[in-house]
Design a protein around this motif. Sequence first.
Motif, mmCIF file in Angstrom:
data_model
loop_
_atom_site.group_PDB
_atom_site.id
_atom_site.type_symbol
_atom_site.label_atom_id
_atom_site.label_comp_id
_atom_site.label_asym_id
_atom_site.label_seq_id
_atom_site.Cartn_x
_atom_site.Cartn_y
_atom_site.Cartn_z
ATOM 1 N N UNK A 1 0.894 -1.155 -0.037
ATOM 2 C CA UNK A 1 0.047 -0.073 0.093
ATOM 3 C C UNK A 1 0.851 1.251 -0.047
ATOM 4 N N UNK A 2 0.314 2.097 -0.579
ATOM 5 C CA UNK A 2 0.984 3.503 -0.453
ATOM 6 C C UNK A 2 0.289 4.617 0.360
ATOM 7 N N UNK A 3 0.663 5.111 1.423
ATOM 8 C CA UNK A 3 -0.086 6.174 2.291
ATOM 9 C C UNK A 3 0.150 7.403 1.553
ATOM 10 N N UNK A 4 -0.930 8.226 1.217
ATOM 11 C CA UNK A 4 -0.825 9.498 0.316
ATOM 12 C C UNK A 4 -0.538 10.499 1.313
ATOM 13 N N UNK A 5 -0.608 10.477 2.482
ATOM 14 C CA UNK A 5 -0.190 11.582 3.512
ATOM 15 C C UNK A 5 -0.610 13.023 2.968
ATOM 16 N N UNK A 6 -1.951 13.115 2.853
ATOM 17 C CA UNK A 6 -2.533 14.318 2.512
ATOM 18 C C UNK A 6 -2.025 15.504 3.376
ATOM 19 N N UNK A 7 -1.954 15.244 4.718
ATOM 20 C CA UNK A 7 -1.704 16.197 5.756
ATOM 21 C C UNK A 7 -0.254 16.866 5.453
ATOM 22 N N UNK A 8 0.791 15.927 5.044
ATOM 23 C CA UNK A 8 2.298 16.119 5.051
ATOM 24 C C UNK A 8 2.942 16.153 3.769
ATOM 25 N N UNK A 9 2.374 15.198 2.781
ATOM 26 C CA UNK A 9 3.223 15.200 1.603
ATOM 27 C C UNK A 9 2.996 16.518 0.563
ATOM 28 N N UNK A 10 4.020 17.201 0.459
ATOM 29 C CA UNK A 10 3.737 18.490 -0.666
ATOM 30 C C UNK A 10 3.364 18.100 -2.012
ATOM 31 N N UNK A 11 3.182 16.985 -2.372
ATOM 32 C CA UNK A 11 2.661 16.450 -3.887
ATOM 33 C C UNK A 11 1.192 17.079 -3.913
ATOM 34 N N UNK A 12 0.596 17.255 -2.817
ATOM 35 C CA UNK A 12 -0.801 17.704 -2.755
ATOM 36 C C UNK A 12 -1.013 19.065 -3.112
ATOM 37 N N UNK A 13 0.126 19.867 -3.004
ATOM 38 C CA UNK A 13 -0.012 21.399 -3.603
ATOM 39 C C UNK A 13 0.088 21.639 -4.845
ATOM 40 N N UNK A 14 0.484 20.403 -5.760
ATOM 41 C CA UNK A 14 0.755 20.353 -7.250
ATOM 42 C C UNK A 14 -0.481 20.668 -7.815
ATOM 43 N N UNK A 15 -1.472 19.920 -7.694
ATOM 44 C CA UNK A 15 -2.819 20.043 -8.341
ATOM 45 C C UNK A 15 -3.420 21.243 -8.566
#
Length: 367
Positions: free
Chosen positions: A160-174
């Motif tokens: 499994x891959x933990x998306x970590x919406x609270x911590x992974x800066x990849x969520x800023x990109x969208x």
Amino acid sequence: MPTSPEASTPPVAPADGRPSAAAPPAAPRPLIHAHITDAIKAPDLVRLGPGIVLARFETLKVYAALGAVRSLLERGVIRPGQTLVDSSSGIYALALAMACHRHGLRCHIVASTTVDLTTRVQLEILGATIDQMPPSEDLRLDQNRRVERVRELVAARPDTHWMRQYHDAVHHAGYREFAELVAAAWPEEELTVVGSVGTGSSTGGLVAPLRQRGLDVRLVGVQPFGSVTFGSERFQDPEAIIAGIGSAIPFDNVRHRLYDALHWVDFRHAMAGAVGLVRAHAVFAGLSTGAAHLAALWESARRPERTHLVIGADTGHRYAERAFARHREAPDPRTLKPHQITELSDLRPPWSTMEWGRRPSVPRATG
């Protein structure tokens, strides 16, 4: 070569030689989307009054989920068929499930106690599996339980891959795509963005690229009482059900230095803002949007020369019973005023505001 249906052709003169009326212009061909996520990710822009515009989303976090999943697939961090897991209070869960549906991925959600039946059944039909936390009035306990459960799942299932919406800066990109829409709409105006802080990705992911373009953008964040993000954790709001705008644990995706001002709003004031949106503009949006609407009314009155863009993260359906059914209790938001403070030690319910001044972190409150 055949012409397209939209190509114009000269009118044909009638046989009697009299001039003919010009043919009416062809209607634009409707845009057909490849997937529902393309249809719902962009907001509707609604004028709420002089200097205030609402960016109304069905679910704002489609931008975050799609952008994150695409980036991770392109970088080879995840692959089709893999299971993505994360914790959510509702709208990110649905956005992630739809992104997984689009890209051939599996989805597992550790859901907050606040996730309603409507959201849950949508997740189930989309193929997501769900762990929902037991009922709790303690936001910190709910979030800690969710994080603990995610850690258990990832440890037990290494694929499994933990998306970590609270911590992974990849969520800023969208949100760069949203920033392009905003820059095109207001290329030269003084702009104030008013939105709930939550994970920090939506406001940060929107404002950072706008400022990189050299635009004059002021960022006003909205928080509930009880959130650690901007120092209100010593308070409790017994009626708080405003999902997704605060946190009982620190979020790495919150960039404190981006915010110019903060508003802390309790449940009743957020309800007033949300009910006021329906009464004045027929817009049915969630409590976080109501809180942002309330803050924007006050901000725009103080800075009428600026355009205030209110971020409306979701619709009001999940709050119908616990908030909108009480609409007769809601005061007119235009009659409400915040307590203006300069230090966190002066913070107090039901509504406080403070010039944050792009401080890089939260100073320790002395009160």
